[in-house]
Design a protein around this motif. Structure first.
Motif, mmCIF file in Angstrom:
data_model
loop_
_atom_site.group_PDB
_atom_site.id
_atom_site.type_symbol
_atom_site.label_atom_id
_atom_site.label_comp_id
_atom_site.label_asym_id
_atom_site.label_seq_id
_atom_site.Cartn_x
_atom_site.Cartn_y
_atom_site.Cartn_z
ATOM 1 N N ARG A 152 45.363 31.913 41.062
ATOM 2 C CA ARG A 152 46.307 32.600 41.930
ATOM 3 C C ARG A 152 46.007 34.085 41.979
ATOM 4 O O ARG A 152 46.093 34.709 43.023
ATOM 5 C CB ARG A 152 47.746 32.359 41.451
ATOM 6 N N SER A 190 43.031 34.677 44.143
ATOM 7 C CA SER A 190 43.379 34.524 45.555
ATOM 8 C C SER A 190 44.073 35.771 46.086
ATOM 9 O O SER A 190 43.781 36.250 47.176
ATOM 10 C CB SER A 190 44.291 33.300 45.726
ATOM 11 N N ALA A 191 45.016 36.307 45.314
ATOM 12 C CA ALA A 191 45.731 37.492 45.744
ATOM 13 C C ALA A 191 44.796 38.688 45.856
ATOM 14 O O ALA A 191 44.877 39.472 46.794
ATOM 15 C CB ALA A 191 46.873 37.804 44.768
ATOM 16 N N THR A 200 42.647 38.800 49.069
ATOM 17 C CA THR A 200 43.267 39.160 50.336
ATOM 18 C C THR A 200 43.525 40.657 50.457
ATOM 19 O O THR A 200 43.866 41.132 51.529
ATOM 20 C CB THR A 200 44.616 38.434 50.511
ATOM 21 N N ARG A 230 53.676 32.539 46.102
ATOM 22 C CA ARG A 230 52.250 32.878 46.086
ATOM 23 C C ARG A 230 51.807 33.467 47.424
ATOM 24 O O ARG A 230 50.980 34.377 47.466
ATOM 25 C CB ARG A 230 51.409 31.646 45.748
ATOM 26 N N GLY A 264 50.550 37.296 47.961
ATOM 27 C CA GLY A 264 49.182 37.483 48.416
ATOM 28 C C GLY A 264 49.031 38.379 49.626
ATOM 29 O O GLY A 264 47.917 38.645 50.069
ATOM 30 N N SER A 283 55.884 40.432 44.509
ATOM 31 C CA SER A 283 55.059 40.914 45.615
ATOM 32 C C SER A 283 55.135 42.425 45.749
ATOM 33 O O SER A 283 55.941 43.100 45.096
ATOM 34 C CB SER A 283 55.494 40.268 46.929
ATOM 35 N N ASP A 327 47.110 28.349 48.879
ATOM 36 C CA ASP A 327 46.598 29.618 48.373
ATOM 37 C C ASP A 327 45.693 30.339 49.365
ATOM 38 O O ASP A 327 45.345 31.508 49.149
ATOM 39 C CB ASP A 327 45.850 29.394 47.053
ATOM 40 N N GLU A 356 45.299 34.882 53.331
ATOM 41 C CA GLU A 356 44.101 35.324 54.037
ATOM 42 C C GLU A 356 44.119 34.855 55.485
ATOM 43 O O GLU A 356 43.695 35.571 56.400
ATOM 44 C CB GLU A 356 42.853 34.817 53.328
#
Length: 353
Positions: A145, A148-149, A152, A177, A181, A212, A337, A341
C-alpha cells in the motif's frame, strides 16, 4: 442454477442473541452450522466447520471480537460480518475489525432488541449472504500500500477536478487506500458516498482525514468544498451537488426517499454532479453489493466525464462494479490499489484534451 446455501457460524456472548440471529438466518435461507459464545470458541468453530461466513459480536469476555477476527484471518481466512453497537465507540472498534480483515458490519439496534432486530431481518440476511460471497484471499500488505501511494505522488499534479467515489460492502478499507493515494497537490475535490449508518460516517471521515493529505470531513447542509478537500456523505441523507463556481462546489443534504434501499445513494450524488460540474469529473465505483452507482456513472459518462470501476479480483463483493461495467460506460477496470493512479491519469487526460 441456484447458489448453494451459505453456511454460517454465529458468535455472540448472549444466548438470546445467538438464538435470535440463528433463527433469522435459518428462516432467510442461511444454514447455521454452529454458534459460539466468545472469540476462542469462534476460532475453533471456524476451524472445525469451515463456514462460508461468520457473524461476529465485538464485545465478548476472554477473547473479544477483534482478537477473534485476527486469529481467524491468520488461521483460516473467512468472510466475517461484524455486529456492532450503533454508537461512536462502536464505530471506532468496528473500523479496527475491518482493518484486521472483516468484510463489513451490521449495527445492532438498541432498546427492545428482539422487536427492532426482527424488523431488520431481511437486511441482515441480505448482508450475510453478500458477505458469504466475499473474496478474502488476502489483500495488499502495508508495504504494498505504501509503494502504491508513493507511486502516485511522483511529479506535479496541479490539475484540479472532481472525484466521486461510490462504495458499499467491503469498501471502507479500499476507500481509505484510494483517498490516501491521492496527492494533495492534485488539488481534487473529492466526495465519498459509502453506504454506512449515521453513527459511523463521521468517524469514517475522521479516519480518511488522518490517513490522507486531504482535509476530510463529514458533509453538512450548505457546505462548500474546494481543491484539496473531501466530503463524506452522512448516513441517512443524500448528498446533492447543488452548485459549482469559483473552483468550489456547493452541497445540499436531503432526506428524499432511499434509492436502491440506501440513503445516501451514490446515484443521487453522481447525477447531480454530472448536471452541475463543468470541470474534469471522474466517477469511481468500488466494491459493494447492489446496483447503486451504475446509473450515476452513466450520467457522468454522458456528461463527458471519466468512469473507473474496481475489478473483480480485488473486490470483496463485485456487485456494484459489475453493474456499472454492464452499462458499457466504464473507461477503466482497475485493482483497488491502482485506482488513485487511474484517477490522476484520467484528470490529466481531460485537462489536456
Amino acid at each position: 442454477m441456484s447458489r448453494p446455501t451459505p453456511r454460517a457460524v454465529v458468535v455472540d456472548d448472549s444466548h438470546f442473541m445467538r438464538t435470535m440471529l440463528s433463527d433469522m438466518l435459518e428462516d432467510g435461507g442461511v444454514t447455521v452450522v454452529d454458534t459460539a459464545a466468545d472469540g476462542a470458541e469462534a476460532v475453533n468453530a471456524v476451524l472445525e466447520h469451515e463456514p462460508d461466513v461468520v457473524t461476529m459480536d465485538l464485545q465478548m469476555p476472554e477473547v473479544d471480537g477483534l482478537e477473534a477476527v485476527e486469529r481467524i484471518m491468520a488461521e483460516r481466512p473467512t468472510p466475517i460480518l461484524m455486529l456492532s453497537a450503533h454508537t461512536a465507540d462502536g464505530a471506532d472498534v468496528t473500523f479496527e475489525a475491518l482493518e484486521k480483515g472483516a468484510v463489513d458490519f451490521f449495527t445492532k439496534p438498541g432498546g427492545e432488541v428482539s422487536t427492532r432486530m426482527s424488523s431488520k431481518e431481511d437486511q441482515l440476511v441480505r448482508k450475510v449472504k453478500a458477505v458469504a460471497g466475499a473474496d478474502v484471499g488476502g489483500g495488499p500488505s502495508t508495504a504494498d500500500r505504501s509503494r502504491s501511494a508513493e507511486a502516485t505522488t511522483d511529479g506535479d499534479h496541479r490539475d484540479g477536478g472532481t472525484v466521486l467515489i461510490a462504495s458499499s460492502t467491503g469498501g471502507p478499507t479500499v476507500v481509505e487506500r484510494v483517498v490516501a493515494g491521492l496527492p494533495r497537490d492534485a488539488d481534487f475535490r473529492v466526495i465519498v458516498v459509502q453506504h454506512m449508518p449515521d453513527a459511523f460516517t463521521g468517524r469514517f471521515a475522521d479516519r480518511l482525514d488522518a490517513a490522507s493529505e486531504y482535509d476530510v470531513r463529514e458533509a453538512e447542509d450548505g457546505d462548500r468544498i474546494g481543491g484539496g478537500e473531501a466530503l463524506v456523505a452522512p448516513g441517512g441523507k443524500h448528498l446533492v451537488v447543488a452548485g459549482a463556481g469559483g473552483g468550489r462546489l456547493r452541497i445540499k443534504l436531503t432526506e428524499d426517499p432511499a434509492e436502491h434501499g440506501v440513503r445516501p445513494a451514490a446515484d443521487v450524488t453522481m447525477r447531480s454532479a454530472a448536471e452541475t460540474v463543468d470541470d474534469p469529473l471522474v466517477g469511481v465505483v468500488l466494491t459493494g453489493m447492489g446496483a447503486d452507482g451504475a446509473a450515476g456513472v452513466q450520467a457522468i459518462a454522458d456528461a463527458g466525464g471519466h468512469v473507473i470501476a474496481q475489478d473483480e479480483a480485488s473486490s470483496a463483493v463485485f456487485g456494484m462494479p459489475k453493474r456499472a461495467i454492464e452499462r458499457g460506460c466504464v473507461d477503466d477496470v482497475l485493482a483497488g490499489d491502482d485506482v488513485p493512479e487511474g484517477i490522476l491519469d484520467a484528470i490529466t487526460l481531460e485537462v489536456n484534451a
